[in-house]
Write an enzyme that holds these catalytic residues in place. Structure first.
Site, PDB file in Angstrom:
ATOM      1  N   GLU A  30       1.561  -8.972   1.847  1.00 50.17           N
ATOM      2  CA  GLU A  30       1.502  -8.199   3.083  1.00 50.17           C
ATOM      3  C   GLU A  30       2.058  -9.042   4.195  1.00 50.17           C
ATOM      4  O   GLU A  30       1.571 -10.139   4.451  1.00 50.17           O
ATOM      5  CB  GLU A  30       0.070  -7.755   3.383  1.00 50.17           C
ATOM      6  CG  GLU A  30      -0.338  -6.591   2.500  1.00 50.17           C
ATOM      7  CD  GLU A  30      -1.723  -6.043   2.804  1.00 50.17           C
ATOM      8  OE1 GLU A  30      -2.398  -6.567   3.712  1.00 50.17           O
ATOM      9  OE2 GLU A  30      -2.129  -5.091   2.108  1.00 50.17           O
ATOM     10  N   ASN A  37      -0.959   5.573   3.146  1.00 51.24           N
ATOM     11  CA  ASN A  37      -1.294   6.237   1.890  1.00 51.24           C
ATOM     12  C   ASN A  37      -2.575   7.045   2.093  1.00 51.24           C
ATOM     13  O   ASN A  37      -3.562   6.515   2.594  1.00 51.24           O
ATOM     14  CB  ASN A  37      -1.490   5.150   0.813  1.00 51.24           C
ATOM     15  CG  ASN A  37      -1.743   5.752  -0.569  1.00 51.24           C
ATOM     16  OD1 ASN A  37      -1.900   6.961  -0.706  1.00 51.24           O
ATOM     17  ND2 ASN A  37      -1.778   4.896  -1.571  1.00 51.24           N
ATOM     18  N   SER A  60       0.838  -1.192   0.000  1.00 47.93           N
ATOM     19  CA  SER A  60       0.000   0.000   0.000  1.00 47.93           C
ATOM     20  C   SER A  60       0.880   1.252   0.000  1.00 47.93           C
ATOM     21  O   SER A  60       1.819   1.367   0.781  1.00 47.93           O
ATOM     22  CB  SER A  60      -0.876  -0.023   1.237  1.00 47.93           C
ATOM     23  OG  SER A  60      -1.631   1.134   1.270  1.00 47.93           O
ATOM     24  N   GLY A  61       0.582   2.182  -0.906  1.00 50.17           N
ATOM     25  CA  GLY A  61       1.347   3.438  -0.970  1.00 50.17           C
ATOM     26  C   GLY A  61       2.577   3.339  -1.853  1.00 50.17           C
ATOM     27  O   GLY A  61       3.350   4.289  -1.942  1.00 50.17           O
ATOM     28  N   SER A  89      -5.420   5.405  -0.316  1.00 48.07           N
ATOM     29  CA  SER A  89      -5.136   3.980  -0.465  1.00 48.07           C
ATOM     30  C   SER A  89      -6.348   3.238  -1.030  1.00 48.07           C
ATOM     31  O   SER A  89      -7.478   3.412  -0.567  1.00 48.07           O
ATOM     32  CB  SER A  89      -4.772   3.428   0.907  1.00 48.07           C
ATOM     33  OG  SER A  89      -4.497   2.072   0.791  1.00 48.07           O
ATOM     34  N   SER A  90      -6.097   2.428  -2.060  1.00 54.52           N
ATOM     35  CA  SER A  90      -7.206   1.623  -2.622  1.00 54.52           C
ATOM     36  C   SER A  90      -7.480   0.482  -1.638  1.00 54.52           C
ATOM     37  O   SER A  90      -6.566  -0.267  -1.300  1.00 54.52           O
ATOM     38  CB  SER A  90      -6.811   1.026  -3.967  1.00 54.52           C
ATOM     39  OG  SER A  90      -6.029   1.918  -4.695  1.00 54.52           O
ATOM     40  N   THR A 116      -1.697   2.391  -7.908  1.00 53.47           N
ATOM     41  CA  THR A 116      -2.823   3.049  -8.564  1.00 53.47           C
ATOM     42  C   THR A 116      -2.315   4.128  -9.516  1.00 53.47           C
ATOM     43  O   THR A 116      -2.816   4.282 -10.638  1.00 53.47           O
ATOM     44  CB  THR A 116      -3.757   3.640  -7.497  1.00 53.47           C
ATOM     45  OG1 THR A 116      -4.060   2.600  -6.590  1.00 53.47           O
ATOM     46  CG2 THR A 116      -5.020   4.172  -8.111  1.00 53.47           C
ATOM     47  N   GLY A 147      -0.010  -6.099  -2.999  1.00 52.64           N
ATOM     48  CA  GLY A 147       1.079  -7.075  -3.041  1.00 52.64           C
ATOM     49  C   GLY A 147       1.121  -7.859  -1.756  1.00 52.64           C
ATOM     50  O   GLY A 147       0.204  -7.782  -0.934  1.00 52.64           O
TER      51      GLY A 147
END
Ligand SMILES: Nc1ncnc2c1ncn2[C@@H]1O[C@H](COP(=O)(O)OP(=O)(O)O)[C@@H](O)[C@H]1O
Ligand SMILES: [Mg+2]
Length: 1108
Positions: free
Chosen positions: A389, A157, A107-108, A160-161, A112, A387
């Site tokens: 985690e 993020n 994340s981040g 973040s999605s 995206t 990805g």
């Protein structure tokens, strides 16, 4: 000319990790850091792009960059996500190969953003046109909508999605976009009801509250204040750099572009509002008779508003929060819910409501963007998915996510190897066995239908009886214990019995990217994802079109006793679909790496990156890629790049490229095992060999550069020299001209000077000569003149002499002649001529005398004594006579001007002169005194008015006189008046008449001959007046008195005249006595006036001062 470049040019570190020598995790990280520090955020592993998040905008996404990467080979330019997008797009368009772009990373890390870059690149390079642009716009605008509902701020993020996204973009045969399909995976719905500290709920809640108009909020029964809602965490409600209100407008606009109807948008917002309201519903316990606690809604207001929003009957929903109906074997059993169960139910409803809404949105977007035609189209899939985690505390979500990543790795290996293999076959290269780790065995551990972990979990969830996370773990421990990638303290595998890093409640899986420890707690629950049937039924009953659609299982017609599929099952299925989908496509990988945890630019936290490199399996990636040949390149570019290394191929190779490369390799003596010749490419086994070539090329380029430089410098120097030479000639020519000009000027001026001196000298010489000549001439002239003069004078003297002689002769002659004539005529002349000449002369003299007198006449004044002198003695008599006549004439002229009065005055004066002139010494002094007559002004002076009136006649003379007293000879003042008839004496003061003597009685008057004013009036003897005797008087106006008296006395007495005696001794008759008055010359001591003294009875002596 297009310059052929290569990824190898100006590389910072190595642009492709495959070329890393030596390959180790440290050198890998070192290379990443080196490139990151130089703003090179992209690095390749073969065709995989590693992307480091720069956390700042770099100038590498400009339209110019798009143009630069457009239609260029992948390895031609420095690594870029555009190169990957271009490669994918071109092989899709030109080779008809479906593509997928797999973007992974934590994340981040920038997934995206990367997916958006890919989409925007493809949009920029693909075809244009109104329809195409509309499709592009819809595809791009689906992003903001999905981001608003599916993204949230997390600690990692700000945007973040919170869902996995896969989007297929469909193109026609020309490469123009037709439409797309979006698939979503595993929305993090737990966020709806609870957010970790420092994080937010999904953006849409905040956007709605900040950006919607008051009117909209009122319709949705919402309040703008975030703090009113339990589901919204407050600590980071406002995010810096995130304008929720503006984003809300963007989202509504995007929804409109994508094709949402107004009422659809409204329904969506109502659902969002309902979720917020749901969060505010609270419960309280209510004891029941059976001793159980039953929950009740605390404050029904929010419940009511929510029901109104969704068109649900309040009682139905209220009941659903208090009771649960379990149906078993056609039997319905209703149990009450306690408070915590009620809360659980509420949150479950909220989560379901939101996640179903999200899925609906995806479906709705798909409806809009789906390609219209049924014709076959090419597809490019973009997968933006989380990805690996590995957290400290990993739960069900991480398990699922990591499972997904295992599957992706599986695909990666499969596809990469397959592609590798296909390429070898295509190129006719012998297949060498590649050694790598295949993670299929891990996938099997998770997804195996019989004894996979997911299957175990489902089994547990569906099993009747009490099911807990512990029972699930027990099951795993028994079933998977033998598996080499499964680790658990409680498994029979004694290896971990003493491993304290592995708690009893956890199990560990050795993923391909590392070991991950999972806590079993919550697995069952999350997998169950339970929503009580009563609630879904209540939702279904709602009078709201969208809600109804979202809860189809609530329909009474669909009474289904079967449990809904578990989350794990669903995910496995969708992953399976995704994998099948991806397997049909050509994969392109973007591996996103996050450089630091601070969301800050320029910071490279090595441990963090190392961790990511690890779990993203990047090292694995490199190894797989290097398993066969590390580098391959088509013959043409290879020959083009290295042809300068061999004399035979430099500068031009005429034959086929492959032969050229062969000659080249032979010449360079590259060991044969280091490379193989494919059909169109050369394959290089070791990066070392490539670097050897590159190094040689670099040296060669340096030599070439030196050569070029040398030639260029030579050329430059020569042309510079030639230029200098040319210039020098020009300069010299100009200078010479200038110098000659100067010299000429100098000579010219010198010549002029010399010339002038010569000319001067010549002129002076000439002048001298001329002057000498002149002097000579002058001397000659002078001498001549003198000589002539002398001559002339001598001649003149002679002439004069002659003339004189001649004159003397003639004079002598004339004298002699005259004498002769006179002697002859003398006797005739004496007889007649003498008298005539005399007369004429006299006449002439007289004439001259008169004319001279006429012009010399004296003035007309009678007193003028001037008279011209007598010219000739013989005119004496005439001259005196003329003078007299002239005087008389002018006196007459003078007199004729007089008035009568004046005439009288002058007559008197004349008379006075006749009387006294030369007789009395007083007379001359009286001539200038006018005869005034009335000295007293008797008629005017009032003092004498009486006196005046007593005198009959007109007063002719009035004066003050002294009457001499005979006794002492002293005088006393008396007024003396004279009229035509008499003389009157009056008192001086009173004016009283003392005596009045008629004129006829006056005998004579006596005066002296001297300058005194004494006079005696002698009366006729025997007359009336004579009684008193004569009067002896004195007056200053003696002459006037006597003159007047003389004139009037004569007239009055009809006699010729009054007698006047002028004598210095006379007798005066005083009464009886006669007294003699004698005048003597007095000495000056007696004063100016005459004085009278009585000497004796008979004598009065008057001494008169001698006149000066
Ligand atoms: N290529 C990039 N250039 C500049 N900033 C980037 C780039 N990629 C990511 N970022 C920054 O990082 C943030 C997180 O990126 P994002 O793509 O949302 O991460 P992920 O989707 O992986 O969670 C973005 O909001 C942006 O600020
Ligand atoms: Mg994202």
């Amino acid at each position: 000319m297009e310059v052929k470049t290569s990824l190898l040019d100006n590389m910072i570190g190595v642009g492709d990790m495959v070329l890393l020598e030596p390959l180790s995790e440290d050198s890998f990280l070192e290379n990443l850091k080196n490139r990151f520090d130089h703003n090179e955020i992209y690095t390749y592993i073969g065709s995989v792009v590693i992307s480091m998040n720069p956390y700042r905008s770099l100038p590498i996404y400009t339209p110019d960059k798009v143009e630069e990467y457009r239609n260029r080979n992948f390895y031609e330019l420095s690594p870029h996500v555009y190169a990957l997008a271009d490669e994918a797009y071109r092989s899709l368009r030109d080779q008809d190969k479906d593509q997928c772009i797999l973007i992974t990373g934590e994340s981040g890390a920038g997934k995206t953003e990367a997916s958006k870059l890919v989409m925007s690149y493809v949009a920029a390079v693909c075809g244009k046109g109104q329809e195409v642009n509309k499709v592009k716009e819809q595809l791009l605008q689906s992003n903001p909508v999905l981001e608003a509902f599916g993204n949230a701020k997390t600690v990692r993020n700000d945007n973040s999605s919170r869902f996995g996204k896969y989007m297929d973009i469909e193109f026609d045969f020309k490469g123009d976009p037709l439409g797309g399909v979006v698939s979503n995976y595993l929305l993090e719905k737990s966020r709806v009801v609870k957010q970790p500290r420092g994080e937010r709920n999904f953006h849409i809640f905040y956007q709605l509250l900040s950006g919607a108009s008051d009117d909209t909020l009122k319709k949705l029964k919402l309040d703008r204040d975030f703090s009113k809602y339990n589901y919204l965490s407050l600590d980071s409600a406002a995010v810096s750099g995130l304008d929720d209100a503006a984003n809300f407008r963007t989202v509504r606009n995007a929804m409109q572009i994508v094709g949402f109807m107004t009422d659809e948008v409204q329904s969506v917002l109502e659902l969002v509002a309902a979720v917020l309201k749901l969060g505010n519903i609270e419960f309280k316990p209510e004891s029941r008779c059976n001793g159980m606690d039953e929950s009740r809604v605390k404050d029904k207001n929010d419940l009511k508003e929510m029901c109104e929003l969704l068109g649900i009957e309040q009682a139905v929903l209220e009941r659903a929060f208090s009771y649960r109906t379990v149906e078993a074997k056609m039997e319905k059993v209703s149990t009450t819910l306690n408070v915590s169960q009620a809360y659980y139910a509420r949150d479950a409803l909220a989560k379901n409501l939101y996640s179903r809404l999200f899925s609906w949105l995806v479906t709705r977007i798909n409806e809009s963007i789906r390609a219209g035609t049924k014709a076959r189209h090419k597809v490019m899939g973009v997968l933006d998915i989380y990805g690996f985690e590995i957290f400290e505390d990993n739960s069900f979500e991480q398990f699922i996510i990591n499972y997904c990543n295992e599957k992706l790795q599986q695909i990666f290996i499969e596809l990469t190897l397959r592609e590798e293999q296909e390429e070898y076959v295509r190129e006719g290269i012998e297949w060498t066995n590649i050694e790598y780790f295949n993670n299929a065995v891990i996938c099997d551990l998770i997804e195996n239908n019989q004894n996979g972990i997911l299957a175990m979990l489902d089994e547990e969830c569906l099993r009747p009886g009490t099911v807990t996370d512990e029972t699930f773990l027990d099951k795993l421990n028994t079933v998977c214990a033998e598996h080499q990638h499964f680790e658990s303290r409680l498994s029979k595998n004694s290896k971990f019995l003493n491993d304290h890093s592995l708690p009893h409640t956890c199990f560990r899986i050795q993923h391909y990217a590392g070991k991950v420890l999972y806590r079993a707690e919550g697995f069952v629950d999350k997998n169950n994802d339970l929503l009580y049937r009563d609630l879904s039924q209540a939702m279904y009953k709602a009078n709201h079109s969208l809600i109804k659609q979202l809860f189809p299982e609530g329909s009474p017609s669909k009474v289904n006793l079967k449990r809904p599929p578990t989350a794990g099952f669903q995910f496995k299925a969708s992953v399976g679909t995704l994998m099948r989908n991806l397997q049909t496509k050509n994969p392109n990988y973007i591996r996103c790496v996050k450089p630091n945890d601070k969301k800050a630019a320029h910071i490279f936290t090595e441990s963090l990156v190392r961790h990511q490199v690890h779990y993203l399996g990047l090292m694995e990636n490199v190894r797989v890629r290097r398993a066969g040949y590390a580098f391959r390149q088509p013959y043409e570019p290879c020959l083009e790049r290295y042809k300068m290394l061999c004399k035979k191929t430099w500068p031009h190779w005429r034959g086929p490229a492959r032969e050229g490369v062969e000659v080249l390799m032979e010449d360079l003596q590259v060991p044969a095992e280091e490379f193989s010749y494919g059909r169109s490419k050369i394959f290089i086994r070791n990066p070392r060999t490539l670097f050897f070539l590159e190094e040689r090329r670099r040296q060669c380029l340096q030599d070439l550069a030196t050569l070029i430089q040398k030639i260029y410098r030579g050329w430059k120097c020569r042309s510079h020299f030639l230029l200098l030479k040319k210039s020098q000639i020009v300069v010299a020519a100009w200078y010479r001209r200038y110098a000659q000009q100067k010299k000429y000027q100098k000579i010219k001026s010198a010549t002029t000077v010399v010339q002038s001196y010569t000319r001067g000298w010549q002129a002076r010489k000439l002048l001298r000569e001329l002057k000498y000549q002149k002097r000579c001439e002058e001397a000659v002239t002078t001498i001549a003149a003198y000589w002539h003069g002398t001559q002339a004078r001598r001649e003149l003297r002679q002439l004069k002499e002659a003339a004189r002689n001649k004159h003397a002769v003639s004079v002598i002659w004339a004298g002699w002649q005259g004498t002769k004539v006179r002697r002859e005529y003398r006797k005739f002349f004496r007889a007649n001529a003498g008298k005539k000449i005399y007369d004429f002369t006299i006449q002439r003299i007289m004439q001259k005398y008169f004319l001279g007198l006429k012009s010399n006449m004296p003035s007309m004044s009678p007193t003028d004594k001037n008279w011209p002198d007598r010219p000739y003695l013989f005119l004496d008599g005439v001259h005196t006579e003329l003078r007299r006549i002239f005087h008389h004439w002018r006196c007459k002229k003078y007199r004729s001007q007089f008035t009568e009065e004046k005439k009288a005055v002058y007559e008197e004066k004349l008379e006075a002169s006749e009387l006294f002139k030369d007789k009395k010494a007083l007379y001359p002094s009286s001539v200038s005194q006018p005869f005034k007559g009335d000295y007293l002004e008797i008629s005017k002076n009032p003092k004498y008015q009486k006196l005046n009136s007593s005198v009959d006649e007109k007063v002719l003379l009035a004066d003050v006189v002294n009457k001499i007293n005979r006794a002492n000879g002293k005088g006393s003042a008396r007024l003396f008046l004279l009229t035509k008839k008499s003389v009157v004496l009056a008192d001086h003061k009173t004016g009283q008449i003392k005596a009045s003597v008629p004129l006829p009685e006056l005998a004579s008057v006596s005066v002296s001959s001297q300058t005194d004013g004494f006079f005696a009036l002698k009366l006729k003897e025997g007359s009336a007046s004579a009684v008193k005797g004569d009067f002896l008087l004195s007056s200053e106006h003696l002459i006037e008195i006597i003159t007047k008296l003389h004139r009037i006395g004569a007239k009055a007495a009809d006699r010729e005249q009054l007698n006047l005696d002028i004598s210095d001794e006379f007798l005066v008759q005083f009464k009886q006595d006669k007294v003699c008055v004698k005048f003597i010359q007095g000495s000056p001591k007696n004063g100016n006036s005459a004085s009278c003294k009585r000497k004796n009875n008979r004598l009065l002596e008057v001494s008169v001062p001698t006149s000066p």
